[in-house]
Design a protein around this motif. Structure first.
Motif, short mmCIF file in Angstrom:
data_model
loop_
_atom_site.label_atom_id
_atom_site.label_comp_id
_atom_site.label_asym_id
_atom_site.label_seq_id
_atom_site.Cartn_x
_atom_site.Cartn_y
_atom_site.Cartn_z
N GLU A 5 19.39 10.88 25.05
CA GLU A 5 19.26 10.51 23.53
C GLU A 5 17.96 9.80 23.25
O GLU A 5 17.74 9.47 21.94
N LEU A 6 17.33 8.93 24.35
CA LEU A 6 16.21 8.31 23.88
C LEU A 6 14.93 9.19 23.80
O LEU A 6 13.63 8.67 23.55
N GLN A 31 3.43 -2.62 3.12
CA GLN A 31 4.37 -1.45 3.28
C GLN A 31 3.44 -0.33 3.86
O GLN A 31 3.76 0.60 4.58
N ASN A 32 1.99 -0.35 3.20
CA ASN A 32 1.14 0.56 3.59
C ASN A 32 0.85 0.52 5.31
O ASN A 32 0.64 1.07 6.02
N LYS A 33 0.80 -0.78 5.80
CA LYS A 33 0.61 -1.20 7.17
C LYS A 33 1.84 -0.60 7.91
O LYS A 33 1.59 0.01 9.18
N ALA A 34 2.84 -0.82 7.39
CA ALA A 34 4.10 0.02 8.00
C ALA A 34 4.23 1.30 8.23
O ALA A 34 4.53 1.66 9.43
N VAL A 35 3.36 1.94 7.39
CA VAL A 35 3.18 3.46 7.62
C VAL A 35 2.49 3.66 8.99
O VAL A 35 2.77 4.53 9.53
N PHE A 36 1.60 2.97 8.96
CA PHE A 36 0.46 3.34 10.40
C PHE A 36 1.33 2.81 11.77
O PHE A 36 0.83 3.33 12.69
N ASP A 37 2.22 1.87 11.39
CA ASP A 37 2.56 1.15 12.60
C ASP A 37 4.17 2.08 13.00
O ASP A 37 4.57 1.86 14.06
N ALA A 38 4.72 2.79 12.20
CA ALA A 38 6.01 3.35 12.36
C ALA A 38 5.82 4.17 13.71
O ALA A 38 6.94 3.99 14.56
N LEU A 39 5.14 4.98 13.87
CA LEU A 39 5.14 5.75 15.22
C LEU A 39 4.96 4.95 16.46
O LEU A 39 5.68 5.11 17.47
N LEU A 42 8.06 3.03 17.22
CA LEU A 42 9.16 3.95 17.51
C LEU A 42 9.04 4.15 19.20
O LEU A 42 9.94 4.20 19.80
N ILE A 43 7.66 4.47 19.57
CA ILE A 43 7.30 4.81 21.06
C ILE A 43 7.96 3.43 21.65
O ILE A 43 8.39 3.49 22.88
N ILE A 44 7.28 2.38 21.17
CA ILE A 44 7.97 0.80 21.82
C ILE A 44 9.10 0.70 22.11
O ILE A 44 9.81 0.37 23.02
N GLN A 45 10.17 1.10 20.76
CA GLN A 45 11.22 0.83 21.04
C GLN A 45 12.12 1.87 21.85
O GLN A 45 13.29 1.25 22.85
N ARG A 46 11.59 3.01 21.96
CA ARG A 46 12.47 4.08 22.73
C ARG A 46 12.02 3.52 24.22
O ARG A 46 12.84 3.77 25.08
N LEU A 51 13.86 1.62 29.60
CA LEU A 51 14.09 0.70 30.74
C LEU A 51 15.23 0.04 31.00
O LEU A 51 15.76 0.26 32.11
N GLU A 52 15.86 -0.27 29.94
CA GLU A 52 17.25 -0.99 29.84
C GLU A 52 18.18 0.11 30.53
O GLU A 52 19.23 -0.16 31.38
N ALA A 53 18.12 1.36 29.89
CA ALA A 53 19.11 2.16 30.24
C ALA A 53 18.89 2.63 32.00
O ALA A 53 19.92 3.01 32.50
N LEU A 54 17.75 2.65 32.36
CA LEU A 54 17.62 2.91 33.91
C LEU A 54 17.88 1.89 34.66
O LEU A 54 18.35 2.03 35.83
N ALA A 55 18.05 0.72 34.15
CA ALA A 55 18.44 -0.39 34.76
C ALA A 55 19.90 -0.69 34.89
O ALA A 55 20.64 -1.31 35.56
N GLY A 56 20.57 0.08 33.82
CA GLY A 56 22.20 -0.14 33.72
C GLY A 56 22.89 0.76 34.63
O GLY A 56 22.51 1.76 35.41
#
Length: 265
Positions: A5-6, A31-39, A42-46, A51-56
Motif C-alpha cells: 500500500e506504500l 500555498q504556492n510553496k506547498a504546490v512545489f513541495d507536494a511530491l 509524498l516521497i519522504i512520507q512513503r 522503513l517502519e513497515a520493514l522493521a515491523g
C-alpha cells in the motif's frame, strides 16, 4: 499500512506534480510553496513509512522470493520457515541411530564409501584384515616373539639387586672395612677394597677374583695407601686372571681403592 500500500502510483504523482497545477497560481505564497513541495513530501512520507513497515513484525511475509531448490515459499517469511524445518529434519536424522548413514563423505583413496557409516565400516574392516594378516588371531603371544625379544623383556623386568660377595684375601691381608665385589646384569663388575696388611715398596698380591668376575684386560686404578712414612698414592691393578696387585713406592699397612669394569665373556 502494508508494504504494498506504500507504493507511489501514477495517480499519486499526477495529483502532486507541479505540472498538474494551473499555469498561474493564485494562492498565498505559503500555498504556492506547498504546490512545489507536494511530491517531495509524498516521497519522504512513503519512504519513512516503508522503513517502519520493514522493521515491523510480519514484514518478511510481504517480501517475495525467487524460487529456491528444496524450499517451497512465496515470501521471505515462508522461505525462512521452510529452511528451519529442513535443518531440523536433517539434525534429527543425524542424531538417529542410523544418522551416520545420512551424512555423505568426499571420495577417500582406497575406499568406496559414500557416507560416514560405510566409511567407518570399511576402515574397521581394513584394520581387522591388516591385523589378522600380521598377527594371527589378532593378539600377540610369547610364541610369536623372537627369543632375543623375550630375553630383552625378561632382563628389563628383572630388577633384583646384584649379590655382593666378600673378597677372599691372601695370607697377611685382612679387611679394614667390608671389601666386596659384585656383577650387574649388563656384564660389569664393581670392586670396593679396604685392606690392612704389610705392604712392601714393590709388587703386592693381595687377592684374586674368581672366574666370571675378571676383567677383559688389565684394569689400573689409583689406590690410597699409608704407613709409617705417611700417606700416598699407589697403583692398583686387576689382571685378566683375577689377581689384585698393589704397586707402591714405599712400605704401607693400609690400602683402599675402587674399580668398575666389563667382565670376560
Amino acid at each position: 499500512m502494508s508494504i504494498k500500500e506504500l507504493e507511489i502510483t501514477d495517480q499519486n504523482v499526477q495529483s502532486t506534480y507541479v505540472q498538474s497545477q494551473p499555469d498561474r497560481l493564485t494562492g498565498t505564497a505559503q500555498q504556492n510553496k506547498a504546490v512545489f513541495d507536494a511530491l517531495p513530501q509524498l516521497i519522504i512520507q512513503r519512504f519513512n513509512l516503508l522503513l517502519e513497515a520493514l522493521a515491523g513484525e510480519g514484514a518478511a511475509g510481504e517480501i517475495p522470493v525467487w524460487p529456491i531448490e528444496g524450499v517451497t515459499a512465496e515470501n521471505v517469511q515462508q522461505a525462512l520457515e521452510a529452511i528451519q524445518q529442513n535443518l531440523t529434519a536433517y539434525i534429527n536424522k543425524i542424531k538417529a541411530a542410523t544418522g551416520a548413514a545420512e551424512v555423505g563423505v568426499s571420495a577417500i583413496s582406497g575406499m568406496q564409501a559414500q557416507n560416514v557409516q560405510k566409511a567407518l565400516e570399511e576402515l574397521r574392516k581394513a584394520i581387522d584384515d591388516s591385523v589378522s594378516g600380521i598377527i594371527p588371531g589378532g593378539s600377540i603371544t610369547t610364541d610369536m616373539l623372537a627369543d632375543d625379544v623375550i630375553s630383552i623383556l625378561d632382563s628389563k623386568a628383572d630388577k633384583t639387586q646384584p649379590l655382593e660377595q666378600e673378597i677372599s684375601f691372601k695370607s697377611g691381608w685382612s679387611n679394614a672395612a667390608t671389601s666386596t665385589y659384585y656383577k650387574t646384569q649388563d656384564g660389569s663388575c664393581t670392586v670396593n677394597c679396604s685392606v690392612n696388611g704389610t705392604g712392601v715398596p714393590n709388587e703386592n698380591l693381595i687377592a684374586s677374583l674368581p672366574a666370571g668376575f675378571r676383567p677383559k684386560k688389565t684394569v689400573c686404578r689409583a689406590a690410597h695407601v699409608y704407613g709409617d712414612s705417611g700417606r700416598g698414592i699407589a697403583e692398583a691393578q686387576i689382571l685378566e686372571n683375577g689377581d689384585i696387585i698393589i704397586y707402591s713406592a714405599f712400605a704401607f699397612n693400609y690400602v683402599s681403592f675402587g674399580a668398575t669394569f666389563l667382565v670376560q665373556n
